[in-house]
Design a protein around this motif. Sequence first.
Motif, PDB file in Angstrom:
ATOM      1  N   ALA A  48       0.836  -1.208   0.000  1.00  0.00           N
ATOM      2  CA  ALA A  48       0.000   0.000   0.000  1.00  0.00           C
ATOM      3  C   ALA A  48       0.865   1.249   0.000  1.00  0.00           C
ATOM      4  O   ALA A  48       0.562   2.237  -0.692  1.00  0.00           O
ATOM      5  CB  ALA A  48      -0.928  -0.005   1.207  1.00  0.00           C
ATOM      6  N   ALA A  49       1.946   1.239   0.769  1.00  0.00           N
ATOM      7  CA  ALA A  49       2.845   2.396   0.802  1.00  0.00           C
ATOM      8  C   ALA A  49       3.468   2.643  -0.563  1.00  0.00           C
ATOM      9  O   ALA A  49       3.565   3.797  -1.019  1.00  0.00           O
ATOM     10  CB  ALA A  49       3.938   2.170   1.851  1.00  0.00           C
ATOM     11  N   ALA A  50       3.875   1.569  -1.236  1.00  0.00           N
ATOM     12  CA  ALA A  50       4.480   1.723  -2.555  1.00  0.00           C
ATOM     13  C   ALA A  50       3.486   2.304  -3.550  1.00  0.00           C
ATOM     14  O   ALA A  50       3.812   3.195  -4.346  1.00  0.00           O
ATOM     15  CB  ALA A  50       5.003   0.377  -3.054  1.00  0.00           C
ATOM     16  N   GLY A  51       2.239   1.814  -3.499  1.00  0.00           N
ATOM     17  CA  GLY A  51       1.224   2.331  -4.408  1.00  0.00           C
ATOM     18  C   GLY A  51       0.918   3.793  -4.161  1.00  0.00           C
ATOM     19  O   GLY A  51       0.788   4.592  -5.104  1.00  0.00           O
ATOM     20  N   LEU A  52       0.812   4.188  -2.910  1.00  0.00           N
ATOM     21  CA  LEU A  52       0.526   5.587  -2.574  1.00  0.00           C
ATOM     22  C   LEU A  52       1.690   6.487  -2.940  1.00  0.00           C
ATOM     23  O   LEU A  52       1.497   7.597  -3.455  1.00  0.00           O
ATOM     24  CB  LEU A  52       0.224   5.704  -1.082  1.00  0.00           C
ATOM     25  CG  LEU A  52      -1.163   5.232  -0.644  1.00  0.00           C
ATOM     26  CD1 LEU A  52      -1.187   4.990   0.856  1.00  0.00           C
ATOM     27  CD2 LEU A  52      -2.230   6.256  -1.031  1.00  0.00           C
ATOM     28  N   ALA A  53       2.913   6.042  -2.684  1.00  0.00           N
ATOM     29  CA  ALA A  53       4.080   6.866  -2.988  1.00  0.00           C
ATOM     30  C   ALA A  53       4.208   7.130  -4.479  1.00  0.00           C
ATOM     31  O   ALA A  53       4.687   8.193  -4.888  1.00  0.00           O
ATOM     32  CB  ALA A  53       5.343   6.190  -2.458  1.00  0.00           C
ATOM     33  N   ASP A  55       1.636   7.356  -6.616  1.00  0.00           N
ATOM     34  CA  ASP A  55       0.391   7.875  -7.197  1.00  0.00           C
ATOM     35  C   ASP A  55      -0.118   9.078  -6.407  1.00  0.00           C
ATOM     36  O   ASP A  55      -0.799   8.911  -5.394  1.00  0.00           O
ATOM     37  CB  ASP A  55      -0.655   6.760  -7.196  1.00  0.00           C
ATOM     38  CG  ASP A  55      -1.941   7.148  -7.920  1.00  0.00           C
ATOM     39  OD1 ASP A  55      -2.116   8.340  -8.232  1.00  0.00           O
ATOM     40  OD2 ASP A  55      -2.771   6.244  -8.153  1.00  0.00           O
ATOM     41  N   PRO A  56       0.188  10.297  -6.863  1.00  0.00           N
ATOM     42  CA  PRO A  56      -0.303  11.482  -6.152  1.00  0.00           C
ATOM     43  C   PRO A  56      -1.822  11.511  -6.027  1.00  0.00           C
ATOM     44  O   PRO A  56      -2.359  12.000  -5.031  1.00  0.00           O
ATOM     45  CB  PRO A  56       0.218  12.649  -7.009  1.00  0.00           C
ATOM     46  CG  PRO A  56       1.386  12.088  -7.758  1.00  0.00           C
ATOM     47  CD  PRO A  56       1.042  10.659  -8.020  1.00  0.00           C
ATOM     48  N   ALA A  58      -3.790   8.960  -5.592  1.00  0.00           N
ATOM     49  CA  ALA A  58      -4.176   8.077  -4.493  1.00  0.00           C
ATOM     50  C   ALA A  58      -3.922   8.753  -3.155  1.00  0.00           C
ATOM     51  O   ALA A  58      -4.714   8.611  -2.215  1.00  0.00           O
ATOM     52  CB  ALA A  58      -3.410   6.761  -4.591  1.00  0.00           C
ATOM     53  N   ARG A  59      -2.834   9.514  -3.075  1.00  0.00           N
ATOM     54  CA  ARG A  59      -2.568  10.235  -1.821  1.00  0.00           C
ATOM     55  C   ARG A  59      -3.628  11.303  -1.579  1.00  0.00           C
ATOM     56  O   ARG A  59      -4.086  11.496  -0.447  1.00  0.00           O
ATOM     57  CB  ARG A  59      -1.174  10.871  -1.862  1.00  0.00           C
ATOM     58  CG  ARG A  59      -0.049   9.849  -1.976  1.00  0.00           C
ATOM     59  CD  ARG A  59       1.289  10.400  -1.582  1.00  0.00           C
ATOM     60  NE  ARG A  59       1.773  11.475  -2.434  1.00  0.00           N
ATOM     61  CZ  ARG A  59       2.439  11.305  -3.563  1.00  0.00           C
ATOM     62  NH1 ARG A  59       2.655  10.076  -4.042  1.00  0.00           N
ATOM     63  NH2 ARG A  59       2.880  12.344  -4.253  1.00  0.00           N
ATOM     64  N   ARG A  60      -4.025  11.998  -2.638  1.00  0.00           N
ATOM     65  CA  ARG A  60      -5.089  13.008  -2.485  1.00  0.00           C
ATOM     66  C   ARG A  60      -6.391  12.344  -2.056  1.00  0.00           C
ATOM     67  O   ARG A  60      -7.139  12.892  -1.228  1.00  0.00           O
ATOM     68  CB  ARG A  60      -5.275  13.786  -3.787  1.00  0.00           C
ATOM     69  CG  ARG A  60      -4.145  14.755  -4.093  1.00  0.00           C
ATOM     70  CD  ARG A  60      -4.533  15.707  -5.212  1.00  0.00           C
ATOM     71  NE  ARG A  60      -4.734  15.004  -6.477  1.00  0.00           N
ATOM     72  CZ  ARG A  60      -3.757  14.777  -7.357  1.00  0.00           C
ATOM     73  NH1 ARG A  60      -2.513  15.182  -7.119  1.00  0.00           N
ATOM     74  NH2 ARG A  60      -4.011  14.153  -8.498  1.00  0.00           N
ATOM     75  N   ARG A  61      -6.667  11.177  -2.602  1.00  0.00           N
ATOM     76  CA  ARG A  61      -7.889  10.463  -2.223  1.00  0.00           C
ATOM     77  C   ARG A  61      -7.868  10.118  -0.737  1.00  0.00           C
ATOM     78  O   ARG A  61      -8.855  10.351  -0.014  1.00  0.00           O
ATOM     79  CB  ARG A  61      -8.033   9.189  -3.054  1.00  0.00           C
ATOM     80  CG  ARG A  61      -9.262   8.362  -2.664  1.00  0.00           C
ATOM     81  CD  ARG A  61      -9.226   6.983  -3.286  1.00  0.00           C
ATOM     82  NE  ARG A  61     -10.301   6.146  -2.764  1.00  0.00           N
ATOM     83  CZ  ARG A  61     -10.313   4.812  -2.797  1.00  0.00           C
ATOM     84  NH1 ARG A  61      -9.291   4.158  -3.341  1.00  0.00           N
ATOM     85  NH2 ARG A  61     -11.325   4.141  -2.296  1.00  0.00           N
TER      86      ARG A  61
END
Length: 367
Positions: A48-53, A55-56, A58-61
């Motif tokens: 999950a951390a790799a995906g969020l890092a 994908d901006p 996904a972080r905004r979501r």
Amino acid sequence: MHLSYCTNVHAAETLDGVIGQLDTYALPIRQRLGSDVLGLGLWLAAPAAAGLAADPGARRRLRSELDARGLEVVTLNGFPYEAFQAPVVKLGVYHPDWTSRRRLGYTLQLARVLVDLMPDEASYGSVSSLPIAWRTPWDGTRASAAYGHLDELARGLARIETETGRTVKVGFEPEPGCLIENTTQAAELLAGVDTGRLGVCLDLAHLAVAWEEPAEALHRLRAAGVPVVKVQMSAALQADDPIAAAGVLRAYVEPRFLHQTRSRGGDATDDLDTALDEKTPGPWRIHYHVPLHAEPVAPLTSTIPVLRTAVRELLATSDCAHYDVETYTWGVLPAEQRPRDAGGLADGIAAELAFARDLLTAERVTR
């Protein structure tokens, strides 16, 4: 000051799972406390951390989902890499350790995610991590790799700050059985790192299990120039006469987590069942995080007195701003103490947070 509870008590490891647990647990906890804002010490498994890092969006979501529920994040728990609520964790929680580039990459990904989750007014963000490695095996080659990765970590955090204007610090968490088990070892082994960005995450249950006196421990860290960047408000299990209490203690033997046991006399075992089988003389303190607000079944007690003293000393001598309640063992407590459903777990965590909030408030008022 930011008070939160650590979400490693929950099993969710995907972004959708993390968002789902906000409605199941975090929002009801905030409502039970009657708070406008609830702090989360978010745990993000490595995928999950790799995906969020990466994908901006996904972080905004995730930030939007937090904001919509009155939730804030200033700290992440980066100790467990993944599968922390698996049926058996034990020594697996210490891998990959800081000799591995996977640990370095994961921690920098967490820092990248955190800068987009922190509220604007937060002075810094923190990520807690394991205390370098389990104590064995250890040699010069592994030490060279680990300290090389810590240097890279500090440079990576500096780059993130240059790019974003946000500061993230990493705290290494002394834990029984690890290379850094206590503040003496922390002072020795972390004194040469970039202490502007790297320091200690002080877990108060671990401090108690090491039979450390809080004022002396904090003085030792200050003298070495090693800052406390995060505090985990936790209490360990104590048995003054473990032989007499053996029947009650057996109910705490379980297969998921290690429960390192230390006696006042210096005897050390790496799990509770071993200490019971060997009949190690007491008193014992056991690495078993127990709820802050509720005493264990007699004749057992908890190390809440150590927590109270440590909080008093921290508020008087430290500028640490992050206090995280970390009782991840709710699901493995003896059956009669275990929550029966999600609502029961939310009740328990809310009661712990109320205890911590009242303690912090009272100590700040008396200063």
